[in-house]
Design an enzyme around this catalytic site. Structure first.
Site, PDB file in Angstrom:
ATOM      1  N   ARG A  12       3.474 -29.571  58.588  1.00  0.00           N
ATOM      2  CA  ARG A  12       2.059 -29.337  58.310  1.00  0.00           C
ATOM      3  C   ARG A  12       1.651 -27.914  58.681  1.00  0.00           C
ATOM      4  O   ARG A  12       0.859 -27.271  57.970  1.00  0.00           O
ATOM      5  CB  ARG A  12       1.195 -30.349  59.081  1.00  0.00           C
ATOM      6  CG  ARG A  12      -0.265 -30.319  58.656  1.00  0.00           C
ATOM      7  CD  ARG A  12      -1.109 -31.291  59.452  1.00  0.00           C
ATOM      8  NE  ARG A  12      -1.302 -30.858  60.826  1.00  0.00           N
ATOM      9  CZ  ARG A  12      -2.285 -31.314  61.616  1.00  0.00           C
ATOM     10  NH1 ARG A  12      -3.120 -32.232  61.173  1.00  0.00           N
ATOM     11  NH2 ARG A  12      -2.392 -30.881  62.850  1.00  0.00           N
ATOM     12  N   TYR A  17      -8.332 -30.526  49.033  1.00  0.00           N
ATOM     13  CA  TYR A  17      -8.964 -30.174  50.307  1.00  0.00           C
ATOM     14  C   TYR A  17      -9.035 -28.683  50.596  1.00  0.00           C
ATOM     15  O   TYR A  17      -9.597 -28.281  51.633  1.00  0.00           O
ATOM     16  CB  TYR A  17      -8.322 -30.918  51.471  1.00  0.00           C
ATOM     17  CG  TYR A  17      -6.835 -30.739  51.674  1.00  0.00           C
ATOM     18  CD1 TYR A  17      -6.309 -29.658  52.345  1.00  0.00           C
ATOM     19  CD2 TYR A  17      -5.955 -31.716  51.217  1.00  0.00           C
ATOM     20  CE1 TYR A  17      -4.954 -29.530  52.554  1.00  0.00           C
ATOM     21  CE2 TYR A  17      -4.594 -31.604  51.425  1.00  0.00           C
ATOM     22  CZ  TYR A  17      -4.109 -30.505  52.098  1.00  0.00           C
ATOM     23  OH  TYR A  17      -2.747 -30.389  52.289  1.00  0.00           O
ATOM     24  N   GLU A  49      -0.113 -42.860  58.331  1.00  0.00           N
ATOM     25  CA  GLU A  49       1.101 -42.238  57.785  1.00  0.00           C
ATOM     26  C   GLU A  49       2.141 -42.018  58.869  1.00  0.00           C
ATOM     27  O   GLU A  49       3.342 -42.142  58.611  1.00  0.00           O
ATOM     28  CB  GLU A  49       0.751 -40.902  57.123  1.00  0.00           C
ATOM     29  CG  GLU A  49       1.943 -40.184  56.538  1.00  0.00           C
ATOM     30  CD  GLU A  49       1.583 -38.868  55.858  1.00  0.00           C
ATOM     31  OE1 GLU A  49       2.491 -38.235  55.288  1.00  0.00           O
ATOM     32  OE2 GLU A  49       0.397 -38.481  55.893  1.00  0.00           O
ATOM     33  N   HIS A  96      -0.576 -43.926  51.832  1.00  0.00           N
ATOM     34  CA  HIS A  96       0.572 -44.121  52.721  1.00  0.00           C
ATOM     35  C   HIS A  96       0.506 -45.493  53.399  1.00  0.00           C
ATOM     36  O   HIS A  96       1.317 -46.351  53.101  1.00  0.00           O
ATOM     37  CB  HIS A  96       0.715 -43.003  53.751  1.00  0.00           C
ATOM     38  CG  HIS A  96       0.815 -41.639  53.172  1.00  0.00           C
ATOM     39  ND1 HIS A  96       1.775 -41.295  52.254  1.00  0.00           N
ATOM     40  CD2 HIS A  96       0.043 -40.525  53.340  1.00  0.00           C
ATOM     41  CE1 HIS A  96       1.608 -40.036  51.893  1.00  0.00           C
ATOM     42  NE2 HIS A  96       0.573 -39.548  52.530  1.00  0.00           N
ATOM     43  N   ASP A 107       2.272 -36.829  45.694  1.00  0.00           N
ATOM     44  CA  ASP A 107       1.821 -36.218  46.949  1.00  0.00           C
ATOM     45  C   ASP A 107       2.172 -34.739  47.050  1.00  0.00           C
ATOM     46  O   ASP A 107       1.542 -33.893  46.423  1.00  0.00           O
ATOM     47  CB  ASP A 107       2.385 -37.026  48.112  1.00  0.00           C
ATOM     48  CG  ASP A 107       1.734 -36.695  49.447  1.00  0.00           C
ATOM     49  OD1 ASP A 107       0.971 -35.727  49.525  1.00  0.00           O
ATOM     50  OD2 ASP A 107       1.996 -37.412  50.430  1.00  0.00           O
TER      51      ASP A 107
END
Length: 459
Positions: free
Chosen positions: A82, A121, A238, A272, A323
């Site tokens: 991430r 986002y 998730e 998820h 995804d």
């Protein structure tokens, strides 16, 4: 009249011979007849199947795919990935996003998808300030869908905090953050634009860790005023750490907390939902919400294995998403789902049902229904009257498929075909976009994608 004849077509109750489809100017099927003659109707160039809805997409991450496959610390995880993703997201500009998304949607149409839910986002410019037109990056996605022919459900993401309990966002999240009032203004701005190109608009509260309870309630109320009945998607359960942090914050697991504090129903997609206990499975399945499974991304990020058998046994609905787009192939998502369950259960043909023994067909039919529901178009993904004229043909010239019956061909498409060469043609809304395996914009879109990625990686 818009019509197509197929020697074999996958209808809701299975394969049928000599099928004639008709659709109206809006791209809705008005007639589906089996056992009829072709007459002068144009013929499909192979067995005809409904296009798969892709219920979870972060388009910009297609340009990141493959670039994080190295060990950066002693124990890499979703959370270390991430950090790299945030760094990449902070380089985006509107033109790069449109070029990446256009190529991605071209790839999707070449790979068995006909629609996508864009969980969007990245809202602001690189320093976190809103663009002069706050809808700039959303409009880039609408433009990409319009150019490619991809059917779109646009899900602007509400993102406010860095963790449970209202933790302040950090610098890597600066492009995502917006107030609830700003989100509702954005939805009001986007609604007529979506309507004008037959796109749907919904809302994506990013996750329970990113949206405090009061904001979640206010956003859902505002959405109902702006777009009644619109889809709501949320990342949930998730990662094990997410479950542990939610327990520490609230005393409840994430899905249990959501079901107790939000009006979860058939509009919702629980993206998820990997880590559920038995009571969460029962209650979430009973709500009518769709579990949004993203098998190749969940495998790539080391998320874990979804409790698929227990979910289906409880009557749970589900669909497929790509995804992070480490893979763009509807058949490969089905393959990964089935294989993950085989590894977990040490059995074969887990996806089959007593009255539906063909694994690929069973999983595809269920994913079509769940994906359509999560997209905000329930019942629309199958080849039935009132459904969408979104479909593709298999290329029976390919050695993996040649000489087989339609059900064998579909099984080989999922489990045995070389990726990227088993699809021949594709349509959305009755308009053909893919001919002989290649989208009409493929060359142009690929070059723009390559140039955009080169710019983003330049420094």
């Amino acid at each position: 009249m818009n019509a197509l004849f197929a020697a074999h077509a996958l209808l809701p109750d299975g394969w049928a011979r000599d099928v004639r489809l008709e659709w109206d100017a809006a791209g809705r099927l008005t007639s589906v007849q089996a056992g009829v003659s072709a007459g002068a109707t144009p013929r499909a160039d192979g067995p005809l199947l409904p296009a798969m809805p892709n219920l979870h997409s972060h388009a910009f991450q297609r340009a990141l795919a493959g670039l994080t496959e190295y060990r950066g610390q002693a124990r890499d995880s979703f959370w270390s990935w991430r950090t790299l993703m945030y760094q990449f997201a902070n380089r985006l500009d509107p033109q790069s996003l449109e070029d990446i998304a256009t190529w991605l949607y071209v790839e999707m149409l070449q790979a068995g998808y006909g629609s996508t839910c864009e969980f969007h986002y990245v809202h602001h410019d690189a320093d976190g300030r809103p663009y002069a037109d706050d809808a700039t990056l959303s409009q880039a996605l609408l433009a990409a869908a319009r150019r490619s022919g991809m059917r779109l459900t646009l899900l602007p993401v509400l993102y406010q905090t860095a963790g449970f309990g209202g933790q302040a966002p950090h610098d890597g999240q600066r492009r995502f953050i917006r107030s609830t009032d700003a989100m509702l203004r954005l939805l009001e701005r986007l609604k007529p634009q979506c309507d004008a190109q037959d796109a749907l608009l919904g809302l994506a509260p990013h996750s329970l860790r990113a949206v405090p309870p009061d904001s979640l309630s206010a956003a859902l109320a505002g959405l109902q005023r702006i777009a009644p009945g619109a889809p709501v998607h949320i990342h949930i359960a998730e990662q094990v750490k997410e479950v542990e942090d939610c327990l520490a914050w609230s005393g409840q697991r994430p899905v249990a907390w959501l079901l107790d504090h939000a009006p979860v129903d058939a509009r919702w997609c629980l993206v998820h939902a990997t880590h559920l206990d038995a009571e969460e499975i029962r209650a979430a399945a009973a709500s009518g919400a769709v579990a949004g499974l993203c098998p190749t991304t969940e495998a790539n990020l080391g998320d874990g294995i979804f409790p698929f058998g227990a979910w289906r046994d409880a009557g749970g609905r589900w669909g497929l998403g790509s995804d992070s787009h480490i893979c763009v192939d509807a058949a490969e998502e089905i393959l990964m789902l089935e294989y993950s369950q085989r590894l977990a259960t040490r059995q074969r043909n887990v996806g089959a049902l007593p009255d539906s023994p063909q694994v690929a067909q069973t999983l595809m039919q269920q994913a079509l229904e769940g994906g359509a529901q999560a997209s905000g178009r329930p019942g629309s993904a199958q080849l039935r009257v009132g459904g969408l004229a979104d479909f593709f043909t298999l290329d029976e010239r390919q050695p993996a498929l040649a000489g087989l019956s339609p059900d064998q061909m579909l099984a080989s498409h999922v489990f045995a075909a070389s990726r990227g060469n088993a699809l021949r043609s594709a349509w959305t809304g009755g308009r053909q976009h893919v001919c002989d395996g290649r989208h009409v914009l493929a060359a142009e879109a690929a070059q723009a994608f390559i140039a955009a990625r080169r710019r983003l990686l330049a420094d």
